[in-house]
Design a protein around this motif. Sequence first.
Motif, short mmCIF file in Angstrom:
data_model
loop_
_atom_site.label_atom_id
_atom_site.label_comp_id
_atom_site.label_asym_id
_atom_site.label_seq_id
_atom_site.Cartn_x
_atom_site.Cartn_y
_atom_site.Cartn_z
N SER A 60 0.82 -1.21 0.00
CA SER A 60 0.00 0.00 0.00
C SER A 60 0.85 1.26 0.00
CB SER A 60 -0.93 0.00 1.22
OG SER A 60 -0.18 0.09 2.42
N ARG A 61 2.12 1.13 0.42
CA ARG A 61 2.99 2.31 0.49
C ARG A 61 4.04 2.33 -0.63
NH1 ARG A 61 2.39 5.20 5.13
NH2 ARG A 61 1.02 4.24 6.68
N ARG A 62 4.01 1.33 -1.49
CA ARG A 62 4.91 1.35 -2.64
C ARG A 62 4.45 2.38 -3.66
NH1 ARG A 62 5.57 -5.16 -3.79
NH2 ARG A 62 7.26 -5.56 -2.29
N GLU A 63 5.40 2.88 -4.43
CA GLU A 63 5.08 3.79 -5.52
C GLU A 63 4.33 3.01 -6.60
OE1 GLU A 63 7.33 7.23 -8.18
OE2 GLU A 63 8.48 5.70 -7.13
N THR A 64 3.40 3.68 -7.24
CA THR A 64 2.61 3.05 -8.31
C THR A 64 2.99 3.64 -9.66
OG1 THR A 64 0.73 2.60 -6.84
CG2 THR A 64 0.28 2.66 -9.20
N HIS A 65 3.16 2.78 -10.64
CA HIS A 65 3.50 3.19 -12.00
C HIS A 65 2.44 2.65 -12.95
CE1 HIS A 65 7.43 4.19 -10.36
NE2 HIS A 65 7.54 2.95 -9.92
N ARG A 66 1.94 3.51 -13.81
CA ARG A 66 0.94 3.10 -14.80
C ARG A 66 1.62 3.08 -16.17
NH1 ARG A 66 -4.50 2.43 -15.39
NH2 ARG A 66 -5.46 3.06 -17.37
N LEU A 67 1.75 1.87 -16.73
CA LEU A 67 2.49 1.67 -17.96
C LEU A 67 1.57 1.17 -19.06
CD1 LEU A 67 5.53 -0.28 -16.42
CD2 LEU A 67 5.21 2.20 -16.57
N GLY A 68 1.75 1.67 -20.27
CA GLY A 68 0.94 1.26 -21.41
C GLY A 68 1.78 0.57 -22.47
N VAL A 69 1.30 -0.56 -22.98
CA VAL A 69 2.03 -1.32 -24.00
C VAL A 69 1.10 -1.61 -25.17
CG1 VAL A 69 3.32 -3.42 -24.51
CG2 VAL A 69 3.50 -2.37 -22.24
N ILE A 70 1.57 -1.37 -26.38
CA ILE A 70 0.83 -1.69 -27.60
C ILE A 70 1.49 -2.89 -28.26
CG2 ILE A 70 0.17 -0.89 -29.90
CD1 ILE A 70 -0.04 1.93 -28.76
N LEU A 71 0.72 -3.98 -28.38
CA LEU A 71 1.19 -5.20 -29.03
C LEU A 71 0.29 -5.53 -30.21
CD1 LEU A 71 1.82 -7.50 -25.91
CD2 LEU A 71 3.48 -6.05 -27.10
N GLN A 72 0.72 -6.47 -31.02
CA GLN A 72 -0.13 -6.92 -32.11
C GLN A 72 -1.20 -7.88 -31.60
OE1 GLN A 72 2.14 -8.23 -35.51
NE2 GLN A 72 3.29 -6.33 -35.64
N ALA A 73 -2.03 -8.38 -32.50
CA ALA A 73 -3.25 -9.11 -32.15
C ALA A 73 -2.99 -10.26 -31.17
CB ALA A 73 -3.91 -9.65 -33.41
N ARG A 74 -3.90 -10.43 -30.23
CA ARG A 74 -3.82 -11.52 -29.27
C ARG A 74 -3.91 -12.88 -29.95
NH1 ARG A 74 -4.80 -11.21 -23.83
NH2 ARG A 74 -5.77 -9.16 -24.08
N SER A 75 -4.50 -12.94 -31.15
CA SER A 75 -4.62 -14.20 -31.88
C SER A 75 -3.26 -14.74 -32.32
CB SER A 75 -5.52 -14.03 -33.10
OG SER A 75 -5.00 -13.03 -33.98
N ARG A 76 -2.25 -13.87 -32.40
CA ARG A 76 -0.91 -14.32 -32.74
C ARG A 76 -0.23 -14.84 -31.47
NH1 ARG A 76 2.38 -10.33 -36.48
NH2 ARG A 76 3.70 -12.17 -36.40
N VAL A 77 0.21 -16.09 -31.51
CA VAL A 77 0.70 -16.77 -30.31
C VAL A 77 1.83 -16.00 -29.64
CG1 VAL A 77 1.77 -18.88 -29.45
CG2 VAL A 77 0.02 -19.01 -31.23
N PHE A 78 2.76 -15.48 -30.43
CA PHE A 78 3.90 -14.77 -29.85
C PHE A 78 3.43 -13.59 -29.00
CE2 PHE A 78 6.87 -11.18 -30.14
CZ PHE A 78 7.98 -11.73 -29.51
N TYR A 79 2.50 -12.80 -29.52
CA TYR A 79 2.07 -11.60 -28.80
C TYR A 79 1.14 -11.95 -27.63
CZ TYR A 79 4.45 -8.88 -32.26
OH TYR A 79 5.42 -8.33 -33.04
N ARG A 80 0.40 -13.04 -27.75
CA ARG A 80 -0.38 -13.48 -26.59
C ARG A 80 0.54 -13.92 -25.47
NH1 ARG A 80 -3.23 -17.17 -28.91
NH2 ARG A 80 -2.11 -19.03 -28.20
N ASP A 81 1.58 -14.68 -25.81
CA ASP A 81 2.53 -15.13 -24.79
C ASP A 81 3.32 -13.97 -24.21
OD1 ASP A 81 1.64 -17.66 -25.30
OD2 ASP A 81 3.43 -18.32 -26.39
N LEU A 82 3.70 -13.02 -25.07
CA LEU A 82 4.44 -11.85 -24.57
C LEU A 82 3.57 -11.03 -23.63
CD1 LEU A 82 6.85 -9.98 -24.49
CD2 LEU A 82 6.07 -8.94 -26.63
N GLY A 83 2.30 -10.85 -23.99
CA GLY A 83 1.39 -10.12 -23.10
C GLY A 83 1.27 -10.78 -21.74
#
Length: 343
Positions: A60-83
Amino acid sequence: MKTRPTIPDLASAAGVSVSTVNRVISDAGSVRQPTRERVLEAAQEIGFYGLGTIEHSVRSRRETHRLGVILQARSRVFYRDLGAALEAAARSHPDANVELVIDHLDDLSPDNVAARIRRLGQSCETVAVVSAEHPLVSEAIDEVLAGGTPVCGLIGPLSARGNVGYIGLDNWKVGRTAAWAFHRMCREPGKIGILVGNHRYRNQELNETGFRSYFREHDAGFTVLEPQNTYESAAVARELTEKLFHDHPDLCGLYISGGGVTGALAAAREAKRREDFIGVGYEMIEPTRAALIDGTLAMVIAHPFEPFARQTVATMIKAKLAGPDAGAQRVTLGFDIFTSENI
């Protein structure tokens, strides 16, 4: 019967006083965060019964970071696994609370990618992007950078007027390593076909550059054919691979450095190939693993998923904390090499 660890036991394990442990448990504000983290680590190690309370106090006292990542389609196995790997790295980050927003894109048109970059730039503190190079994408990156939000290219480098970070492999070395494999494994020199997903992905362009540079340097007698663009489509990759084998029956190798790998592998399995034919693929996913086992591929070069995900989260946080005037954060990772003998 073994007794449960007590508060004095935890204090001893953490190297702090009993009163300090009590203040951590009661979530008092007078305990420094590094001390809280030390008590939490000790509680996990000894199996302290009040672990949940301490975890809440620390997190509860740790710093919070909000990060955004754009990947290719979830249907592609590599990007689903990376996500999934990125989400696991965010959850397990040892020093902060990480809120990770992953945007899987089916529509990879430049205007859609640019719109998503702008959207994440408004709601997140650092943005990482997998994208092809395009002026619309560069323009969106510059707008986000101008607003004080760092942007990193992920897997492939990206360019803009501002300082864009990069997290990924040394793609020139990836290409040279693939070329080395053909040079060392093919019994006789011959023609090598190359499949790329899209020429605007700079990682794939750098792969090809490194690939050709190796053969120029070693003058090994191979003929490297012009790369074929699959547009990240398995159907297109299959058609192009079939044509390569039809037009070049003496083909000694195929380097699959871009998308559409399932189509390329299906065509290669059905083709009449030289006895010493060598295939080299990119990324360790189920189709490439199967191809190593059945001999369609001799080697696969891959991102190390878990280290890559951890480094991505850490670098994005570092970019946020450093601020817009600190320059781009650039991290180059080593890559994994797989053959049928080590999977």
